[in-house]
Write a protein that holds these residues in place. Structure first.
Motif, PDB file in Angstrom:
ATOM      1  N   SER A  17     -13.657 -43.455  32.983  1.00 16.26           N
ATOM      2  CA  SER A  17     -12.317 -42.951  32.920  1.00 16.26           C
ATOM      3  C   SER A  17     -10.991 -42.813  34.093  1.00 16.26           C
ATOM      4  CB  SER A  17     -12.682 -41.748  32.370  1.00 16.26           C
ATOM      5  OG  SER A  17     -13.139 -41.378  30.812  1.00 16.26           O
ATOM      6  N   VAL A  20     -10.475 -46.365  34.693  1.00 19.45           N
ATOM      7  CA  VAL A  20      -9.076 -46.428  34.372  1.00 19.45           C
ATOM      8  C   VAL A  20      -7.960 -45.853  34.914  1.00 19.45           C
ATOM      9  CG1 VAL A  20      -7.975 -46.062  31.809  1.00 19.45           C
ATOM     10  CG2 VAL A  20     -10.238 -47.068  32.401  1.00 19.45           C
ATOM     11  N   LEU A  21      -7.861 -44.667  35.712  1.00 19.68           N
ATOM     12  CA  LEU A  21      -6.817 -44.186  36.000  1.00 19.68           C
ATOM     13  C   LEU A  21      -6.709 -44.532  37.128  1.00 19.68           C
ATOM     14  CD1 LEU A  21      -7.805 -40.035  35.211  1.00 19.68           C
ATOM     15  CD2 LEU A  21      -5.620 -41.528  34.231  1.00 19.68           C
ATOM     16  N   ALA A  23      -6.937 -47.927  37.690  1.00 17.64           N
ATOM     17  CA  ALA A  23      -6.482 -48.623  37.366  1.00 17.64           C
ATOM     18  C   ALA A  23      -4.309 -48.720  37.180  1.00 17.64           C
ATOM     19  CB  ALA A  23      -6.735 -50.011  36.404  1.00 17.64           C
ATOM     20  N   GLY A  24      -4.828 -47.782  36.153  1.00 19.88           N
ATOM     21  CA  GLY A  24      -3.042 -47.573  36.283  1.00 19.88           C
ATOM     22  C   GLY A  24      -2.779 -47.278  36.790  1.00 19.88           C
ATOM     23  N   VAL A  37      -2.453 -57.042  40.650  1.00 22.81           N
ATOM     24  CA  VAL A  37      -3.665 -57.628  40.233  1.00 22.81           C
ATOM     25  C   VAL A  37      -4.613 -57.313  40.803  1.00 22.81           C
ATOM     26  CG1 VAL A  37      -4.624 -59.834  39.643  1.00 22.81           C
ATOM     27  CG2 VAL A  37      -1.988 -60.224  39.572  1.00 22.81           C
ATOM     28  N   ALA A  40      -5.258 -53.803  39.310  1.00 21.98           N
ATOM     29  CA  ALA A  40      -5.645 -54.038  37.757  1.00 21.98           C
ATOM     30  C   ALA A  40      -6.463 -54.741  37.455  1.00 21.98           C
ATOM     31  CB  ALA A  40      -4.520 -54.846  36.834  1.00 21.98           C
ATOM     32  N   ASP A  44     -10.918 -53.174  36.400  1.00 18.97           N
ATOM     33  CA  ASP A  44     -10.509 -52.789  35.133  1.00 18.97           C
ATOM     34  C   ASP A  44     -12.266 -54.001  34.599  1.00 18.97           C
ATOM     35  OD1 ASP A  44      -8.428 -52.659  33.721  1.00 18.97           O
ATOM     36  OD2 ASP A  44      -7.932 -54.669  32.694  1.00 18.97           O
ATOM     37  N   ALA A  48     -13.822 -51.392  32.282  1.00 18.01           N
ATOM     38  CA  ALA A  48     -14.863 -52.014  30.777  1.00 18.01           C
ATOM     39  C   ALA A  48     -16.074 -51.648  30.958  1.00 18.01           C
ATOM     40  CB  ALA A  48     -14.293 -52.666  30.336  1.00 18.01           C
ATOM     41  N   ILE A  51     -17.172 -47.925  30.387  1.00 15.90           N
ATOM     42  CA  ILE A  51     -16.930 -47.389  29.066  1.00 15.90           C
ATOM     43  C   ILE A  51     -18.786 -47.938  28.280  1.00 15.90           C
ATOM     44  CG2 ILE A  51     -15.387 -47.365  27.668  1.00 15.90           C
ATOM     45  CD1 ILE A  51     -13.775 -46.115  29.367  1.00 15.90           C
ATOM     46  N   LEU A  75     -15.221 -59.760  27.443  1.00 13.40           N
ATOM     47  CA  LEU A  75     -14.747 -58.539  28.135  1.00 13.40           C
ATOM     48  C   LEU A  75     -14.960 -59.269  29.991  1.00 13.40           C
ATOM     49  CD1 LEU A  75     -13.489 -55.177  27.166  1.00 13.40           C
ATOM     50  CD2 LEU A  75     -11.881 -57.585  27.161  1.00 13.40           C
ATOM     51  N   THR A  78     -13.649 -62.933  30.664  1.00 15.46           N
ATOM     52  CA  THR A  78     -11.859 -62.983  30.583  1.00 15.46           C
ATOM     53  C   THR A  78     -11.184 -62.775  31.095  1.00 15.46           C
ATOM     54  OG1 THR A  78     -11.602 -61.846  28.603  1.00 15.46           O
ATOM     55  CG2 THR A  78     -12.385 -64.038  27.618  1.00 15.46           C
ATOM     56  N   SER A  79     -11.614 -61.474  31.280  1.00 10.84           N
ATOM     57  CA  SER A  79     -10.515 -60.616  32.339  1.00 10.84           C
ATOM     58  C   SER A  79     -11.034 -60.631  33.729  1.00 10.84           C
ATOM     59  CB  SER A  79     -10.789 -59.028  32.572  1.00 10.84           C
ATOM     60  OG  SER A  79     -10.598 -58.371  32.901  1.00 10.84           O
ATOM     61  N   GLY A  83      -7.091 -62.626  34.620  1.00 10.72           N
ATOM     62  CA  GLY A  83      -6.364 -62.837  36.046  1.00 10.72           C
ATOM     63  C   GLY A  83      -6.132 -63.701  37.371  1.00 10.72           C
TER      64      GLY A  83
END
Lengths: 115, 91
Positions: A17, A20-21, A23-24, A37, A40, A44, A48, A51, A75, A78-79, A83
């Motif tokens: 969490s 994630v925050l 990254a935002g 980039v 994030a 990311d 992922a 979590i 994930l 691909t993430s 990017g």
């Protein structure tokens, strides 16, 4: 054992969490596309993963764990690929990176020369 | 603890949407939408556990696949102008 699993899941979900925050926030606060980039994309992947590991620690059915491992693998593959493709497309398109010098000269880092 | 992760994911998705709406270049928007998709996968998975229905993981798996293909397709479209014309620009 039960309490240990609970605490580990708490730690993993809390870390996820938090990332994630971050990254935002990075997506909003950083000055240009390439730094965004970084902000994030890098967080990311770990968010992922942690979590999903936290969810794995909370589940008891083997099929659920296998599905979670599939999602985590996918994930994780691909993430970073997405990017990389994004940054390469932006670079080939001629998007200039933001630097302190160019910002001091008043050049915005957002201009794209049409190709 | 699932509620905490859900709240964090929702906040981050809101920030992604802000960036997608006011991003200055098309790449910012694609990055924000891609990040939004990743967060959606995680949100579906966490919501499945929050409501006690882990079957939602199938949806998360499908959404992860769709998200990646969508990002690559949009990037190729913005780079080459169409989805099949790679040869002319020396691809």
């Amino acid at each position: 054992m039960e309490a240990f699993l609970d605490y580990s899941a708490w730690a993993c979900l809390g870390l996820g969490s938090f990332l994630v925050l971050v990254a935002g926030l990075g997506l909003i606060r950083l000055p240009d596309f390439y730094t965004r980039v970084h902000g994030a994309g890098v967080t990311d992947t770990l968010a992922a993963a942690s979590i999903l590991v936290g969810l794995m620690l909370q589940s008891d059915a083997p099929l659920v764990i296998i599905k979670l491992i599939c999602i985590a693998l996918f994930l994780g593959l691909t993430s970073p690929t997405a990017g990389h493709a994004l940054v390469k497309a932006a670079w080939l398109r001629g998007l200039e990176p933001w630097t302190r010098e160019r910002a001091a000269e008043g050049v915005e880092g957002e201009e794209v020369t049409p190709s | 603890m699932f509620a905490m992760a859900t709240a964090a994911l929702l906040v981050c998705m809101g920030l992604c949407l802000v960036r997608a709406v006011c991003g200055p270049t098309v790449f910012d928007r694609v990055l924000a939408v891609n990040s939004f998709g990743t967060k959606t996968v995680l949100l579906i998975a966490v919501l499945g556990f929050l409501t006690g229905r882990p079957d939602f993981l199938d949806l998360a798996l499908v959404y992860a696949l769709m998200n990646f293909i969508g990002t690559i397709a949009v990037m190729k479209f913005t780079r080459f102008g169409d989805l099949a014309g790679m040869e002319e620009e020396g691809g």
